[in-house]
Scaffold this motif. Structure first.
Motif, mmCIF file in Angstrom:
data_model
loop_
_atom_site.group_PDB
_atom_site.id
_atom_site.type_symbol
_atom_site.label_atom_id
_atom_site.label_comp_id
_atom_site.label_asym_id
_atom_site.label_seq_id
_atom_site.Cartn_x
_atom_site.Cartn_y
_atom_site.Cartn_z
ATOM 1 N N ASN A 193 0.841 -1.203 0.000
ATOM 2 C CA ASN A 193 0.000 0.000 0.000
ATOM 3 C C ASN A 193 0.879 1.257 0.000
ATOM 4 O O ASN A 193 1.664 1.483 0.920
ATOM 5 C CB ASN A 193 -0.892 -0.043 1.239
ATOM 6 C CG ASN A 193 -1.928 1.052 1.215
ATOM 7 O OD1 ASN A 193 -1.597 2.212 1.034
ATOM 8 N ND2 ASN A 193 -3.181 0.678 1.402
ATOM 9 N N ILE B 80 0.328 4.400 0.436
ATOM 10 C CA ILE B 80 0.160 5.341 1.540
ATOM 11 C C ILE B 80 0.911 4.827 2.770
ATOM 12 O O ILE B 80 1.639 5.559 3.439
ATOM 13 C CB ILE B 80 -1.331 5.510 1.895
ATOM 14 C CG1 ILE B 80 -2.180 5.596 0.632
ATOM 15 C CG2 ILE B 80 -1.530 6.664 2.836
ATOM 16 C CD1 ILE B 80 -2.056 6.853 -0.140
ATOM 17 N N ASN B 81 0.705 3.518 3.016
ATOM 18 C CA ASN B 81 1.383 2.922 4.162
ATOM 19 C C ASN B 81 2.892 3.031 4.009
ATOM 20 O O ASN B 81 3.609 3.312 4.970
ATOM 21 C CB ASN B 81 1.004 1.449 4.287
ATOM 22 C CG ASN B 81 -0.437 1.266 4.684
ATOM 23 O OD1 ASN B 81 -1.108 2.263 4.994
ATOM 24 N ND2 ASN B 81 -0.915 0.043 4.685
ATOM 25 N N MET C 114 4.516 5.244 2.367
ATOM 26 C CA MET C 114 4.926 6.641 2.558
ATOM 27 C C MET C 114 4.997 6.987 4.037
ATOM 28 O O MET C 114 5.972 7.570 4.506
ATOM 29 C CB MET C 114 3.903 7.527 1.852
ATOM 30 C CG MET C 114 4.360 8.919 1.618
ATOM 31 S SD MET C 114 3.263 9.665 0.407
ATOM 32 C CE MET C 114 3.722 11.366 0.603
ATOM 33 N N VAL C 115 3.957 6.584 4.745
ATOM 34 C CA VAL C 115 3.909 6.927 6.166
ATOM 35 C C VAL C 115 5.033 6.222 6.923
ATOM 36 O O VAL C 115 5.766 6.848 7.693
ATOM 37 C CB VAL C 115 2.524 6.552 6.749
ATOM 38 C CG1 VAL C 115 2.527 6.703 8.252
ATOM 39 C CG2 VAL C 115 1.449 7.408 6.129
ATOM 40 N N SER D 273 8.437 7.556 6.083
ATOM 41 C CA SER D 273 8.679 8.861 6.656
ATOM 42 C C SER D 273 8.921 8.776 8.164
ATOM 43 O O SER D 273 9.746 9.502 8.725
ATOM 44 C CB SER D 273 7.487 9.729 6.286
ATOM 45 O OG SER D 273 7.291 10.693 7.207
ATOM 46 N N MET D 274 8.196 7.885 8.783
ATOM 47 C CA MET D 274 8.428 7.680 10.216
ATOM 48 C C MET D 274 9.846 7.171 10.453
ATOM 49 O O MET D 274 10.548 7.616 11.363
ATOM 50 C CB MET D 274 7.434 6.658 10.769
ATOM 51 C CG MET D 274 6.071 7.240 11.050
ATOM 52 S SD MET D 274 4.992 5.963 11.668
ATOM 53 C CE MET D 274 3.506 6.907 11.904
ATOM 54 N N ASP E 190 4.522 -6.803 5.613
ATOM 55 C CA ASP E 190 3.053 -6.796 5.593
ATOM 56 C C ASP E 190 2.592 -8.254 5.416
ATOM 57 O O ASP E 190 3.255 -9.030 4.736
ATOM 58 C CB ASP E 190 2.569 -5.943 4.422
ATOM 59 C CG ASP E 190 1.065 -5.779 4.418
ATOM 60 O OD1 ASP E 190 0.459 -6.007 5.488
ATOM 61 O OD2 ASP E 190 0.511 -5.426 3.375
ATOM 62 N N ALA F 206 -3.054 -6.438 10.039
ATOM 63 C CA ALA F 206 -4.156 -5.473 9.984
ATOM 64 C C ALA F 206 -5.371 -5.939 10.759
ATOM 65 O O ALA F 206 -6.051 -5.151 11.388
ATOM 66 C CB ALA F 206 -4.544 -5.212 8.538
ATOM 67 N N LYS G 285 -1.339 -2.682 12.566
ATOM 68 C CA LYS G 285 -1.441 -1.469 11.763
ATOM 69 C C LYS G 285 -2.608 -0.621 12.259
ATOM 70 O O LYS G 285 -3.566 -1.162 12.773
ATOM 71 C CB LYS G 285 -1.633 -1.875 10.298
ATOM 72 C CG LYS G 285 -0.352 -2.457 9.733
ATOM 73 C CD LYS G 285 -0.262 -2.246 8.253
ATOM 74 C CE LYS G 285 -0.903 -3.399 7.527
ATOM 75 N NZ LYS G 285 -0.606 -3.403 6.075
ATOM 76 N N PRO G 286 -2.612 0.650 12.096
ATOM 77 C CA PRO G 286 -1.576 1.448 11.439
ATOM 78 C C PRO G 286 -0.309 1.580 12.300
ATOM 79 O O PRO G 286 -0.398 1.615 13.526
ATOM 80 C CB PRO G 286 -2.246 2.798 11.254
ATOM 81 C CG PRO G 286 -3.272 2.870 12.309
ATOM 82 C CD PRO G 286 -3.749 1.478 12.514
ATOM 83 N N VAL G 287 0.778 1.710 11.616
ATOM 84 C CA VAL G 287 2.058 1.837 12.309
ATOM 85 C C VAL G 287 2.159 3.226 12.954
ATOM 86 O O VAL G 287 1.773 4.217 12.349
ATOM 87 C CB VAL G 287 3.203 1.650 11.303
ATOM 88 C CG1 VAL G 287 4.538 1.758 11.989
ATOM 89 C CG2 VAL G 287 3.064 0.328 10.593
ATOM 90 N N THR G 288 2.617 3.209 14.167
ATOM 91 C CA THR G 288 2.823 4.507 14.826
ATOM 92 C C THR G 288 4.306 4.632 15.214
ATOM 93 O O THR G 288 5.043 3.663 15.183
ATOM 94 C CB THR G 288 1.981 4.613 16.108
ATOM 95 O OG1 THR G 288 2.424 3.597 17.015
ATOM 96 C CG2 THR G 288 0.517 4.424 15.810
ATOM 97 N N PHE G 289 4.658 5.829 15.554
ATOM 98 C CA PHE G 289 6.032 6.064 16.005
ATOM 99 C C PHE G 289 6.406 5.096 17.107
ATOM 100 O O PHE G 289 7.453 4.476 17.097
ATOM 101 C CB PHE G 289 6.158 7.486 16.574
ATOM 102 C CG PHE G 289 6.540 8.482 15.520
ATOM 103 C CD1 PHE G 289 7.759 8.372 14.871
ATOM 104 C CD2 PHE G 289 5.703 9.537 15.210
ATOM 105 C CE1 PHE G 289 8.112 9.298 13.903
ATOM 106 C CE2 PHE G 289 6.058 10.460 14.250
ATOM 107 C CZ PHE G 289 7.258 10.353 13.587
ATOM 108 N N GLN G 290 5.495 5.038 18.059
ATOM 109 C CA GLN G 290 5.766 4.254 19.239
ATOM 110 C C GLN G 290 6.068 2.800 18.891
ATOM 111 O O GLN G 290 7.064 2.229 19.315
ATOM 112 C CB GLN G 290 4.545 4.339 20.184
ATOM 113 C CG GLN G 290 4.777 3.766 21.557
ATOM 114 C CD GLN G 290 5.968 4.439 22.235
ATOM 115 O OE1 GLN G 290 6.168 5.640 22.097
ATOM 116 N NE2 GLN G 290 6.774 3.650 22.946
#
Lengths: 149, 956
Positions: free
Chosen positions: B816, B818-819, B821-822, B825-826, B858, B919, B940-945
């Motif tokens: 995905n 978007i995933n 990209m996010v 970027s993280m 994934d 997911a 998911k969604p992946v977070t910083f933490q």
């Protein structure tokens, strides 16, 4: 309008989006990713999301229009949409996707078509809300306010 | 033919006036036996032919009956009375007629007298008073004329004699005399006519029928009517005497002659079922003296199977004694059949309805249960994510500097956390099996390897002084097809169970082939269709057959291809015994052993912990695969868990076909039939290993077995035989082993220090004992030193620190955009670069070309999903070749450059941490991730933490 006023408006609007469930915590994560190196990150991601979603919705409409409905294909698209919407924190779209997938598994054509309508509707709503949000941010920038929230 | 036309009008008139019916009154006239008056419908009976045969009658008995029964005599009396009445009527009639005639005669005489008197008067007048009238007589005459007459046969004309001649002349007298003469003559004539009439009347009376004849007629009519009515009725009417001998029978469909029936009883006439019942019933009525009805089913030679409704009434004589019975039987076979059919149908309907209700209830319950299970599964999954967070953090915490009390608390925390995690995993497993969501996969695997790995893993975390051993009999094929992950799960479960309940002695796995067990027929049909590689049972079968081709179409096609070119595949039944010398299981606990949440006793639960789900899962998994799991045990001696599984035999081992395919697996390892892992307490000190690990070992030696490397030695026969249980012995074994081992290894120019990878050592061993064909090749592992593959790895986040000097290489496998990209970027913000690929195939390619320190994978992806990609990568790490990947449809890595991993001489890789990104709850459960060789997962969604935590765990 002065930057402070606009800023307040932006905050209120964002809060409203959260309260109404259009966005969730994940959107904050997105915002955290935006920094000097990446000043337009949120807009970029969300724009990509819009593009991608429009493509997916298009594919979905086609797929659901087929006489021989390929539920696997439909499910794949919805899965994609669910993943990306959850990534940017588009909560309402994501939740609709979850329901959509359930109907997909049940192979319920009518419900799937209805879901598609709902997703389209949710997406349109979200898109206009986000555009408003980005406009506000642009205005703040133009008015000399600090970037981002 | 009898039609009573001879009856004449007068009588008919009388009947109409006086007789209400022709039937005796004691039979309730007008209701039971009404007969039409003859004449009104005479034509009706004329046209009907009445057969008189059906009636068979004992006349003598009839007379007796009429003489001696009340009814009979009453009827007779009435008939007599009736006749008398009729007779009286006739007499009255005749009298009237006679009177009439007498009157007429009297009149005639009077007239004659008057004529004579007149004549005399004339003579007197002639003498003197000739004109004298006699008015009295005339009056009398007149009164006669007015008198009522019933019948006017004679009309007496009262004319005056008219004489035209002059009075008192000769002529006058002459004429008068002539006239009188004429009158007299007429009178005499009339009298004559009357006399004739009277005579005729009398003759008529004489011609009238006699009473007996008349009665016969009446009875005959009644009889004819009865015949007419009963002509086609399926009715039998009969009379039987006191001894139940037939005296009269009317049967419209007679099958027997008179002599066959009259004077005989039912039993004498018929044979067959029902006859006796019939007779008994009649006798009963006879004895009780009360009429009764009953349905009797006959099964006789004479008229087959027929059901009669029988009415029996007793007949009494004048003294009130029963002298016989009357009975009426009506054939109701069809009705009874219909009724029984209806009854059956109603019953069936009722049963059907009950079943339906039951089914609905079951469906409802099932739905409820499923929902509850779904909720449980979902919740378990939801609980697991944060819980694994807690456990992970606690594990990290345990590596920091803590005082003794803190450490103790932390250990409690960790063990509780682990227990809860295990419980949740078990619940998820169970609910998957029960809901049919558990998918079995068919892959080729080597049973020996599986046994070895399971024992290795168990040995790695062993905290007791136990010997672990494995025997694989020679007849077990080198490669079979089955769901290796699940089989491994079962084995691991049983082994860890055995370890838990065994305090000293040994634990082992025995593998051998058995003939097809009798229960095999149950699962047989699945096994035959091995084209899609599924060996499944129960409901999952269909699902399975659908899902496998979808998920692993590549494998399937490949295998299909292989099979089509080679000999047809067969199924072997492999029996596996997992035995221990533990505390055993009391007999009364065995029946509930495989039930959910059941443990042998509350004491055990407290003492040994555990969820009580392990065996239930094992059983369900084994059954899902078409096998069965049993246990035999003796308290204080030990237990043996046995499961039998059908496995299809993989076509001949790839080695022979394609020597390049598995070049690094030594022949011996493939065929080795015995493995032993012995406790080697505290011996690690003697190990010539890298300083850094030595230090670690020393630091860990008090609490354990937490190290992540292990040594593998080729055991000399002497070592193998020795059952070492004491630390001292173990030490010596190790020393022996090292001594015997070091030389060949060096000779092969492979340094022990070059890598701590076990595969290197494997290779060394293999080459010291090159294909000796002896399946007794043995391996010995230091149980005190943990295998790199063990779960304990996760508990040592610091392990890789030393080896990671520059920035780590991370691979993101995600489809995905978007995933991507996010996440990217993280990751960037966290200070890492990352390679990105979009599906499993690309991931395999990427791993083929580059060594990664961490892979974020994934799970749900097109082309090849994350689970399969992980399996292929793990398989590569174990075997050092990409054979499986190629089978799965990943093209061969282009081998031109040395960058392709396969070409490296080490032959096997270190294990790259693979973190799944999941997911949703059930379809890609974390459990499945672990089972497929993933180390951890983030939801998911992946977070910083989450990302940070993950990186911290695996990169530093």
């Amino acid at each position: 309008m002065d930057a402070v006023h606009l800023k307040r408006q932006l905050i209120t609007f964002t809060e409203q989006l959260f309260r109404e469930g259009f966005l969730d915590e994940q959107f904050n994560q997105l915002q955290q990713l935006q920094d000097e190196n990446n000043p337009n990150f949120v807009v970029e991601v969300v724009s990509l999301f819009f593009q991608d979603t429009e493509r997916l919705l298009d594919e979905l409409s086609k797929a659901l229009d087929q006489a021989n409905l390929d539920f696997k294909k439909v499910d794949g698209h919805v899965h994609q949409l669910k993943g990306s919407s959850s990534s940017i924190g588009a909560q309402r779209v994501q939740r609709t996707c979850i329901i959509f997938r359930n109907y997909c598994n049940e192979k319920n054509v009518q419900a799937c078509l209805k879901c598609l309508q709902v997703v389209k509707h949710e997406f349109a709503l979200l898109k206009s809300k986000m555009e408003t949000l980005f406009n506000l941010e642009q205005q703040i920038l133009a008015a000399g306010g600090p970037p981002s929230i | 033919m009898m039609v009573s036309e001879m009856e004449k009008d007068p009588i008919e008139d009388i009947e109409a006036e006086i007789l209400p019916s022709m039937w005796p009154e004691d039979i309730d006239p007008g209701k039971q036996f009404n007969i039409d008056k003859p004449g009104v419908d005479q034509d009706m009976l004329e046209e009907v032919t009445i057969m008189e045969e059906p009636t068979i009658l004992d006349f003598k008995w009839l007379t007796e009956l009429t003489d001696f029964t009340d009814k009979g005599s009453a009827q007779l009396a009435h008939l007599v009375k009736h006749w008398e009445y009729k007779q009286a009527n006739v007499v009255r009639l005749l009298k009237e007629e006679l009177d009439n005639l007498n009157r007429q005669r009297h009149e005639a005489e009077l007239k004659e007298l008057r004529i004579l008197e007149e004549h005399r008067f004339e003579e007197e007048r002639f003498c003197g008073d000739t004109k004298r009238q006699i008015p009295v007589l005339e009056d009398i005459y007149d009164s006669w004329k007015e008198a009522p007459r019933r019948k006017k046969y004679v009309i007496v004309e009262n004319k005056k004699v008219e004489i035209n001649a002059e009075y008192d002349t000769l002529m006058y007298w002459k004429q008068r005399a002539m006239n009188l003469e004429k009158l007299l003559e007429a009178s005499v004539h009339r009298e004559h006519i009357l006399m004739e009439k009277l005579q005729e009347s009398i003759t008529n009376l004489e011609g009238q029928s006699s009473p007996v004849e008349e009665l016969i007629q009446i009875l005959k009519r009644a009889d004819n009517f009865l015949h007419f009515i009963l002509q086609n009725a399926p009715i039998v009417i009969g009379h039987q005497d006191k001894e139940l001998r037939y005296r009269f029978i009317y049967n419209n469909f007679p099958t027997l002659q008179e002599e066959d029936i009259i004077g005989k009883t039912d039993v004498e006439i018929f044979t067959g079922s029902g006859v006796k019942e019939n007779q008994e019933f009649k006798r009963e009525v006879l004895e009780k003296g009360k009429p009764a009805k009953r349905e009797v089913t006959f099964e006789t030679d004479l008229f087959g199977s027929k059901t009669f409704l029988i009415y029996v009434e007793p007949v009494f004589n004048k003294a009130g004694e029963t002298i016989g019975i009357n009975y009426v039987g009506m054939e109701v076979t069809d009705q009874v059949k219909k009724r029984e059919k209806m009854l059956k149908l109603r019953e069936e309907i009722a049963v059907q309805k009950a079943k339906e209700r039951e089914l609905n209830k079951t469906i409802h319950i099932t739905e409820e249960t499923m929902r509850a299970k779904q909720i449980l599964a979902t919740m378990s999954h939801e609980i697991r994510s944060p819980l694994s967070g807690v456990v992970s953090v606690a594990e990290i915490l345990s590596t920091t500097k803590l005082d003794r009390e803190q450490r103790q608390l932390l250990e409690v925390m960790l063990s509780s956390g682990d227990l809860v995690l295990q419980l949740i995993n078990d619940i998820l497993d169970l609910s998957k099996v029960e809901s049919g969501a558990m998918k079995l996969e068919a892959t080729k695997f080597r049973p020996r390897e599986v046994v070895k790995h399971v024992l290795q893993t168990a040995a790695a975390s062993l905290k007791k002084i136990l010997t672990l051993e494995g025997h694989v009999s020679d007849d077990v094929p080198i490669e079979v097809i089955g769901d290796v992950l699940r089989i491994r799960q079962i084995l691991t479960n049983l082994i860890s169970n055995a370890i838990k309940f065994t305090h000293n002695g040994k634990i082992g796995i025995k593998l051998f082939v058995i003939p097809k067990p009798s229960i095999a027929s149950r699962g047989g049909n699945h096994l035959k269709s091995n084209t899609d590689q599924s060996t499944v049972m129960d409901n999952a079968a269909l699902k399975e057959e659908k899902t496998i081709p979808r998920c692993h179409s590549n494998i399937t096609q490949d295998l299909d291809h292989m099979e089509s070119t080679q000999a047809p595949e067969t199924t072997v039944w492999i029996r596996c015994d997992v035995y221990d010398t533990g505390i055993g299981i009391p007999e009364n606990a065995i029946p509930t052993l495989f039930k959910k949440y059941m443990q042998v006793g509350a004491d055990h639960a407290r003492k040994y912990g555990g969820t009580g789900l392990g065996l239930a899962i094992c059983k369900q998994l084994v059954e899902l695969m078409g096998g069965h799991l049993t246990v035999s045990s003796k308290e204080q001696v030990g237990s043996t868990f046995t499961f039998v599984l059908p496995c299809s035999i993989s076509p001949v081992c790839d080695n022979s076909d394609d020597p390049d395919d598995i070049p690094n697996i030594p022949e011996d390892d493939v065929t080795a039939g015995f493995f032993q892992f012995q406790p080697l307490a505290l011996s690690s000190v003697f190990f010539p290993i890298e300083p850094i690990q030595e230090r670690k070992l020393l630091s860990n030696k008090l609490n354990g077995f937490k190290d992540d490397s292990y040594m593998l030695f080729p055991a000399s026969p002497s070592v193998k035989i020795r059952e070492t249980s004491s630390p001292e012995d173990a030490c010596s074994v190790i020393v022996d082993a090292i001594e015997s081992n070091s030389e060949p290894k060096c000779s092969l120019g492979q340094s022990l220090h070059s890598d701590d990878d076990d595969a290197v050592v494997h290779k060394g061993i293999a080459e010291t004992q090159p294909s000796n064909g002896n399946s007794e090749g043995a391996l010995q592992v230091n149980a005190r030193l943990a295998n790199e593959e063990t779960p304990t790895e996760r508990q040592m986040p610091g392990k890789n620190k030393s080896s990671k000097k520059q920035s780590p290489r991370i691979l993101l496998v995600e489809d995905n955009k978007i995933n991507v990209m996010v996440t990217q970027s993280m990751m960037k913000q966290l200070g890492h670069k990352m390679d990105v690929v979009n599906n499993g195939v690309e991931a395999v390619h990427a791993v083929q070309h580059c060594d990664y320190d961490l892979i974020l994978m994934d799970v749900c992806m097109p082309i090849m999903d994350g689970l399969q990609a992980t399996r292929l990568i793990r398989l590569f790490e174990e075997t050092g070749n990409w054979g499986a990947a190629m089978e799965a449809g990943v093209e061969e890595p282009f081998t031109s450059g040395s960058s392709v991993n396969e070409d490296t001489s080490s032959g096997s890789r270190k294990r790259v941490p693979i973190v799944a990104m999941t997911a949703n709850a059930l379809s890609e459960s974390a459990d499945e991730c672990f089972a497929n060789g993933m180390d951890s997962f983030v939801s998911k969604p992946v977070t910083f933490q989450k990302l940070k935590q993950c990186l911290e765990q695996y990169l530093w």
